[in-house]
Scaffold this motif. Structure first.
Motif, PDB file in Angstrom:
ATOM      1  N   GLN A 339       0.830  -1.200   0.000  1.00  0.00           N
ATOM      2  CA  GLN A 339       0.000   0.000   0.000  1.00  0.00           C
ATOM      3  C   GLN A 339       0.868   1.255   0.000  1.00  0.00           C
ATOM      4  OE1 GLN A 339      -2.736   0.305   3.261  1.00  0.00           O
ATOM      5  NE2 GLN A 339      -3.406   2.367   2.718  1.00  0.00           N
ATOM      6  N   ILE A 340       1.902   1.271   0.880  1.00  0.00           N
ATOM      7  CA  ILE A 340       2.773   2.453   0.944  1.00  0.00           C
ATOM      8  C   ILE A 340       3.545   2.613  -0.355  1.00  0.00           C
ATOM      9  CG2 ILE A 340       4.800   3.434   2.089  1.00  0.00           C
ATOM     10  CD1 ILE A 340       3.781   2.349   4.702  1.00  0.00           C
ATOM     11  N   GLU A 341       3.988   1.486  -0.940  1.00  0.00           N
ATOM     12  CA  GLU A 341       4.689   1.572  -2.221  1.00  0.00           C
ATOM     13  C   GLU A 341       3.788   2.212  -3.273  1.00  0.00           C
ATOM     14  OE1 GLU A 341       6.626  -1.239  -5.730  1.00  0.00           O
ATOM     15  OE2 GLU A 341       5.715  -2.158  -3.968  1.00  0.00           O
ATOM     16  N   SER A 342       2.520   1.772  -3.315  1.00  0.00           N
ATOM     17  CA  SER A 342       1.581   2.328  -4.290  1.00  0.00           C
ATOM     18  C   SER A 342       1.359   3.815  -4.030  1.00  0.00           C
ATOM     19  CB  SER A 342       0.253   1.568  -4.214  1.00  0.00           C
ATOM     20  OG  SER A 342      -0.702   2.138  -5.081  1.00  0.00           O
ATOM     21  N   GLU A 343       1.226   4.181  -2.754  1.00  0.00           N
ATOM     22  CA  GLU A 343       0.996   5.584  -2.416  1.00  0.00           C
ATOM     23  C   GLU A 343       2.241   6.433  -2.693  1.00  0.00           C
ATOM     24  OE1 GLU A 343      -0.304   5.579   1.616  1.00  0.00           O
ATOM     25  OE2 GLU A 343      -2.339   4.938   1.134  1.00  0.00           O
ATOM     26  N   LEU A 344       3.424   5.840  -2.538  1.00  0.00           N
ATOM     27  CA  LEU A 344       4.652   6.569  -2.863  1.00  0.00           C
ATOM     28  C   LEU A 344       4.712   6.888  -4.362  1.00  0.00           C
ATOM     29  CD1 LEU A 344       7.466   4.845  -0.746  1.00  0.00           C
ATOM     30  CD2 LEU A 344       6.792   7.249  -0.665  1.00  0.00           C
ATOM     31  N   ARG A 345       4.331   5.921  -5.168  1.00  0.00           N
ATOM     32  CA  ARG A 345       4.317   6.161  -6.614  1.00  0.00           C
ATOM     33  C   ARG A 345       3.333   7.293  -6.954  1.00  0.00           C
ATOM     34  NH1 ARG A 345       7.152   2.186  -9.166  1.00  0.00           N
ATOM     35  NH2 ARG A 345       7.478   0.253  -7.971  1.00  0.00           N
ATOM     36  N   GLN A 346       2.208   7.308  -6.266  1.00  0.00           N
ATOM     37  CA  GLN A 346       1.238   8.379  -6.482  1.00  0.00           C
ATOM     38  C   GLN A 346       1.790   9.710  -5.979  1.00  0.00           C
ATOM     39  OE1 GLN A 346      -1.423   7.558  -8.168  1.00  0.00           O
ATOM     40  NE2 GLN A 346      -2.342   9.600  -8.230  1.00  0.00           N
ATOM     41  N   ALA A 347       2.514   9.655  -4.865  1.00  0.00           N
ATOM     42  CA  ALA A 347       3.090  10.880  -4.297  1.00  0.00           C
ATOM     43  C   ALA A 347       4.092  11.515  -5.254  1.00  0.00           C
ATOM     44  CB  ALA A 347       3.765  10.562  -2.961  1.00  0.00           C
ATOM     45  N   ILE A 348       4.855  10.659  -5.961  1.00  0.00           N
ATOM     46  CA  ILE A 348       5.804  11.180  -6.941  1.00  0.00           C
ATOM     47  C   ILE A 348       5.061  11.888  -8.058  1.00  0.00           C
ATOM     48  CG2 ILE A 348       7.541  10.532  -8.654  1.00  0.00           C
ATOM     49  CD1 ILE A 348       8.341   8.220  -6.803  1.00  0.00           C
ATOM     50  N   LYS A 349       3.971  11.284  -8.539  1.00  0.00           N
ATOM     51  CA  LYS A 349       3.196  11.881  -9.628  1.00  0.00           C
ATOM     52  C   LYS A 349       2.542  13.189  -9.200  1.00  0.00           C
ATOM     53  CE  LYS A 349       2.001   7.443 -11.828  1.00  0.00           C
ATOM     54  NZ  LYS A 349       0.882   6.539 -12.188  1.00  0.00           N
ATOM     55  N   GLU A 350       2.055  13.237  -7.961  1.00  0.00           N
ATOM     56  CA  GLU A 350       1.284  14.398  -7.500  1.00  0.00           C
ATOM     57  C   GLU A 350       2.130  15.398  -6.724  1.00  0.00           C
ATOM     58  OE1 GLU A 350      -2.039  12.898  -5.320  1.00  0.00           O
ATOM     59  OE2 GLU A 350      -2.922  11.871  -7.050  1.00  0.00           O
ATOM     60  N   ASN A 351       3.438  15.184  -6.655  1.00  0.00           N
ATOM     61  CA  ASN A 351       4.341  16.127  -5.989  1.00  0.00           C
ATOM     62  C   ASN A 351       3.923  16.392  -4.535  1.00  0.00           C
ATOM     63  OD1 ASN A 351       6.576  17.805  -5.802  1.00  0.00           O
ATOM     64  ND2 ASN A 351       5.462  19.612  -6.491  1.00  0.00           N
ATOM     65  N   ASP A 369      26.255  28.291   9.006  1.00  0.00           N
ATOM     66  CA  ASP A 369      26.956  28.470   7.730  1.00  0.00           C
ATOM     67  C   ASP A 369      26.455  27.513   6.652  1.00  0.00           C
ATOM     68  OD1 ASP A 369      28.016  26.081   8.478  1.00  0.00           O
ATOM     69  OD2 ASP A 369      30.106  26.736   8.518  1.00  0.00           O
ATOM     70  N   GLY A 370      25.353  26.803   6.946  1.00  0.00           N
ATOM     71  CA  GLY A 370      24.778  25.910   5.951  1.00  0.00           C
ATOM     72  C   GLY A 370      23.532  25.243   6.492  1.00  0.00           C
ATOM     73  N   VAL A 371      22.878  24.466   5.645  1.00  0.00           N
ATOM     74  CA  VAL A 371      21.695  23.710   6.062  1.00  0.00           C
ATOM     75  C   VAL A 371      21.752  22.329   5.437  1.00  0.00           C
ATOM     76  CG1 VAL A 371      20.165  25.700   6.370  1.00  0.00           C
ATOM     77  CG2 VAL A 371      20.350  24.609   4.115  1.00  0.00           C
ATOM     78  N   GLU A 372      21.033  21.382   6.044  1.00  0.00           N
ATOM     79  CA  GLU A 372      20.854  20.059   5.445  1.00  0.00           C
ATOM     80  C   GLU A 372      19.426  19.938   4.948  1.00  0.00           C
ATOM     81  OE1 GLU A 372      21.014  15.248   6.389  1.00  0.00           O
ATOM     82  OE2 GLU A 372      21.583  16.664   7.960  1.00  0.00           O
ATOM     83  N   ALA A 373      19.263  19.482   3.705  1.00  0.00           N
ATOM     84  CA  ALA A 373      17.941  19.275   3.121  1.00  0.00           C
ATOM     85  C   ALA A 373      17.391  17.930   3.571  1.00  0.00           C
ATOM     86  CB  ALA A 373      18.028  19.336   1.598  1.00  0.00           C
ATOM     87  N   LEU A 374      16.179  17.935   4.107  1.00  0.00           N
ATOM     88  CA  LEU A 374      15.568  16.713   4.642  1.00  0.00           C
ATOM     89  C   LEU A 374      14.188  16.513   4.020  1.00  0.00           C
ATOM     90  CD1 LEU A 374      16.604  17.286   8.343  1.00  0.00           C
ATOM     91  CD2 LEU A 374      17.572  15.589   6.790  1.00  0.00           C
ATOM     92  N   LEU A 375      13.927  15.294   3.580  1.00  0.00           N
ATOM     93  CA  LEU A 375      12.694  14.978   2.871  1.00  0.00           C
ATOM     94  C   LEU A 375      11.527  14.809   3.835  1.00  0.00           C
ATOM     95  CD1 LEU A 375      11.295  14.146   0.177  1.00  0.00           C
ATOM     96  CD2 LEU A 375      11.982  11.791   0.702  1.00  0.00           C
ATOM     97  N   ARG A 376      10.371  15.353   3.453  1.00  0.00           N
ATOM     98  CA  ARG A 376       9.138  15.164   4.183  1.00  0.00           C
ATOM     99  C   ARG A 376       8.027  14.793   3.195  1.00  0.00           C
ATOM    100  NH1 ARG A 376      12.371  14.994   7.495  1.00  0.00           N
ATOM    101  NH2 ARG A 376      12.558  16.130   9.451  1.00  0.00           N
ATOM    102  N   TRP A 377       7.102  13.912   3.631  1.00  0.00           N
ATOM    103  CA  TRP A 377       5.990  13.478   2.781  1.00  0.00           C
ATOM    104  C   TRP A 377       4.695  14.012   3.376  1.00  0.00           C
ATOM    105  CZ3 TRP A 377       4.301   7.650   2.042  1.00  0.00           C
ATOM    106  CH2 TRP A 377       3.232   7.607   1.140  1.00  0.00           C
ATOM    107  N   GLN A 378       4.045  14.902   2.651  1.00  0.00           N
ATOM    108  CA  GLN A 378       2.760  15.452   3.091  1.00  0.00           C
ATOM    109  C   GLN A 378       1.643  14.660   2.424  1.00  0.00           C
ATOM    110  OE1 GLN A 378       2.248  19.636   2.381  1.00  0.00           O
ATOM    111  NE2 GLN A 378       0.764  19.841   4.027  1.00  0.00           N
ATOM    112  N   HIS A 379       1.189  13.634   3.128  1.00  0.00           N
ATOM    113  CA  HIS A 379       0.166  12.735   2.590  1.00  0.00           C
ATOM    114  C   HIS A 379      -1.176  13.459   2.548  1.00  0.00           C
ATOM    115  CE1 HIS A 379      -2.460   9.203   2.267  1.00  0.00           C
ATOM    116  NE2 HIS A 379      -1.396   8.525   1.880  1.00  0.00           N
ATOM    117  N   PRO A 380      -1.976  13.274   1.490  1.00  0.00           N
ATOM    118  CA  PRO A 380      -3.233  14.024   1.362  1.00  0.00           C
ATOM    119  C   PRO A 380      -4.255  13.724   2.448  1.00  0.00           C
ATOM    120  CG  PRO A 380      -3.042  12.340  -0.357  1.00  0.00           C
ATOM    121  CD  PRO A 380      -1.708  12.429   0.311  1.00  0.00           C
ATOM    122  N   THR A 381      -4.213  12.539   3.060  1.00  0.00           N
ATOM    123  CA  THR A 381      -5.194  12.199   4.098  1.00  0.00           C
ATOM    124  C   THR A 381      -4.569  11.977   5.468  1.00  0.00           C
ATOM    125  OG1 THR A 381      -5.067   9.843   3.515  1.00  0.00           O
ATOM    126  CG2 THR A 381      -6.767  11.174   2.423  1.00  0.00           C
TER     127      THR A 381
END
Length: 595
Positions: A339-351, A369-381
């Motif tokens: 389910q999460i794999e499927s939702e991840l694929r959708q998340a890529i499509k829907e940004n 003197d700098g920052v680290e970029a960290l990924l976050r997933w904002q799920h629609p529900t």
């Protein structure tokens, strides 16, 4: 003695009426070295299975004319094909009847969309069991032939057969002898209704790394040492076998419940954490263990080992160096994974992804003197999904590569916007995590060049953070990529440094700028004298090799002061700031805080 090529010559028949599925499975299995045959319907599958010596069949359920159930039933009705293992393939929405699949003779099933790692593990498991069955049949034939010889040769024959049932490297029982012992335990459970036993499936978490860094001779020596240590922690009536490479199986002949089996697993995990001394090298390893409790509820011996292997795979997903028992929730977890794999694929499509930024502070000046970029997933529900919940699945499915590419592009554009607006200095840097899978991409260097060019960002402002495993496990190709990155003045850091790799020789040959001290060690700084322990050692190592040290997870003033006393260069953590969205981190930087 390593057996990486053990199943490469196996013949696998794929049966599916969709050409796209056939091509996908063909590509994945061919890359693993298997001989792949394809059939687009049930009739062709039945014909192929009688003309070619097939070792395993991957069989789709929904097909015109003959469906998968009927094909399997006919295969099992013919003596020539009855023993070929069949794994069913079914989409979750096809109404897959698991009970019917097993009734007609199926050995296992895989849900669509396919997870490549799950597919390969199940294929190798069934091929292993198939190989063991063939070995037993060959041995039985040899016994019939040899017993006809003169009486004086019988003793020699028995000795030869005993050798065939043992691993040549470690002297442990091999898969054939182990499966015979499990079968005996299963037969006993059918007679004694209260009898229980357990099977443990053990896999070394970092054996490939050790093999690649120290060589196969020391790898073989490690396997021998592991074998002895496993035997030392079992009772005389129990059995440990080597199944191949760094995989071991253990039969606990009198484990009445999961608790008693788990106690043995705990004992083994503790024993394996003690260092191994191999020709002057001190090697640290850990293992993941799966446990299945055997009894009359099982009909086939291979199912017991299969379930233990499934539980072991779950232990690895949960963080390795632990045990996991098999139960029905593992199946539910597999559905959740899909389910999460499927939702991840959708998340890529829907940004649906966002990039947050955590400040990195120069400990000498106390300024950002700098920052680290960290990924976050904002799920629609579900709102924000924790990285720990989806990053491992993204890595297992290969989705981490496109996601990582997006993060890199987003971070570079964001930094350039800040610089162009005068919000940060031109020397301000941004650190981006770089997954091991991103190294496998074609035209990787060209892709990074293009991102930097489109963002109009100075390459000196980009820092790529790479895990130790990505470096140690990879080939000269990875070293070449790193060198090309450094030739562009892109900085390279080793992330979470110090979490277990005993051999540091690889550092001398790599163009690395910085070592990031894992937060686990930083948060335990107060437990040791100031100049002893892992953190001071890593900082001294960095200084000696002309690198700088970055401490992660700083949460207290005491930790900060200790790191300054140790001459650590930079740090990040909640003491300074949690990861923030772009507008909030700029507000923080604009206030020019100083710690």
């Amino acid at each position: 003695m390593n057996q990486n090529l053990l199943f490469y010559s196996a013949n696998i028949l794929i049966v599916d009426d969709l050409p796209t599925n056939l091509r996908l499975l063909d590509s994945v299995l061919t890359q693993q070295g298997y001989n792949v045959f394809k059939a687009i319907n049930g009739k062709l599958a039945l014909r192929a299975s009688t003309t070619v010596d097939i070792d395993l069949i991957l069989l789709d359920i929904l097909m015109p004319e003959l469906n998968g159930y009927e094909v399997c039933r006919r295969l099992k009705a013919e003596a020539k094909t009855a023993k070929i293992p069949v794994i069913f393939l079914s989409a979750l929405n096809e109404g897959f009847d698991r009970l019917k699949a097993f009734e007609v003779g199926g050995i296992d099933y895989i849900n669509k969309p396919l997870v490549v790692d799950e597919l390969l593990i199940k294929v190798q498991t069934q091929l292993s069991l198939r190989a063991a069955g063939k070995e037993i049949m060959l041995l039985d034939r040899r016994i019939e032939e040899l017993t006809k010889k003169r009486e004086e040769g019988i003793e020699s024959v028995k000795n030869n057969l005993e050798i065939v049932r043992h691993d040549l490297l470690t002297g442990l029982p091999n898969r054939v002898l182990f499966m015979e012992a499990v079968e005996s335990a299963l037969q006993r459970s059918r007679i004694e209704t209260d009898y229980r036993f357990a099977v443990l499936f053990l896999d070394c978490d970092r054996f490939k790394v050790i093999n690649n860094s120290l060589g196969y001779l020391l790898g073989d020596e490690l396997l021998n040492s592991m074998a002895r240590r496993l035997q030392d922690n079992l009772s005389e009536q129990d059995m440990v076998a080597r199944l191949g490479d760094d995989e071991f199986a253990i039969l606990l002949t009198d484990a009445q419940d999961i608790a008693s089996a788990a106690e043995v697993a705990d004992k083994i995990l503790i024993a394996l954490k003690e260092p191994f001394n191999l020709q002057g090298h001190q090697v640290f390893i850990s293992a993941s263990i799966g446990i299945s409790l055997g009894g009359k509820n099982y009909q086939q011996t291979e199912h017991i080992l299969r379930d233990a292997a499934t539980a072991m795979g779950r232990a690895k997903v949960l963080g390795k160096s632990r045990y996991q028992t098999f139960d029905i929730t593992l199946h539910q977890e597999a559905l959740r994974f899909l389910q999460i794999e499927s939702e991840l694929r959708q998340a890529i499509k829907e940004n649906q992804f966002r990039v947050y930024y955590q400040p990195i502070v120069c400990l000498n000046t106390g300024k950002i003197d700098g920052v680290e970029a960290l990924l976050r997933w904002q799920h629609p529900t579900r709102g924000f999904v924790a990285p720990a919940e989806f990053i491992p699945i993204a890595e297992e499915t290969g989705l981490i590569a496109p996601i990582g590419n997006w993060v890199l592009q987003e971070a570079c554009h964001q930094l350039r916007q800040w610089q162009a607006a005068g919000m940060v200095k031109e020397s301000f840097t941004i650190s981006v995590n770089f997954s091991p899978q991103q190294f496998s991409q074609q035209n990787l260097i060209e892709r990074i060049d293009q991102i930097l060019m489109q963002a109009q960002l100075n390459p000196e402002c980009l820092k790529l953070e790479i895990t130790e495993s990505a470096i140690v496990e990879k080939s000269q190709t990875t070293v070449s990529i790193l060198q090309q990155l450094r030739s562009r003045n892109i900085q390279l850091s080793i992330d979470d440094f110090g979490i277990g790799y005993s051999s540091l020789s690889y550092l001398h040959s790599l163009p690395v700028n910085a070592l990031k001290v894992d937060k686990f060690f930083v948060q335990n700084l107060n437990e040791a004298p100031i100049n002893t322990g892992i953190v001071p050692a890593i900082i001294r190592l960095a200084k000696t090799m002309g690198m700088y040290a970055i401490a992660e997870g700083i949460e207290t003033i005491e930790q900060l002061e200790r790191l300054r006393m140790l001459d650590c260069d930079c740090g990040q953590g909640y003491l300074f700031s949690q990861p923030l969205p772009p507008e909030k981190v700029i507000e923080l930087i604009a206030r020019e805080p100083q710690w």
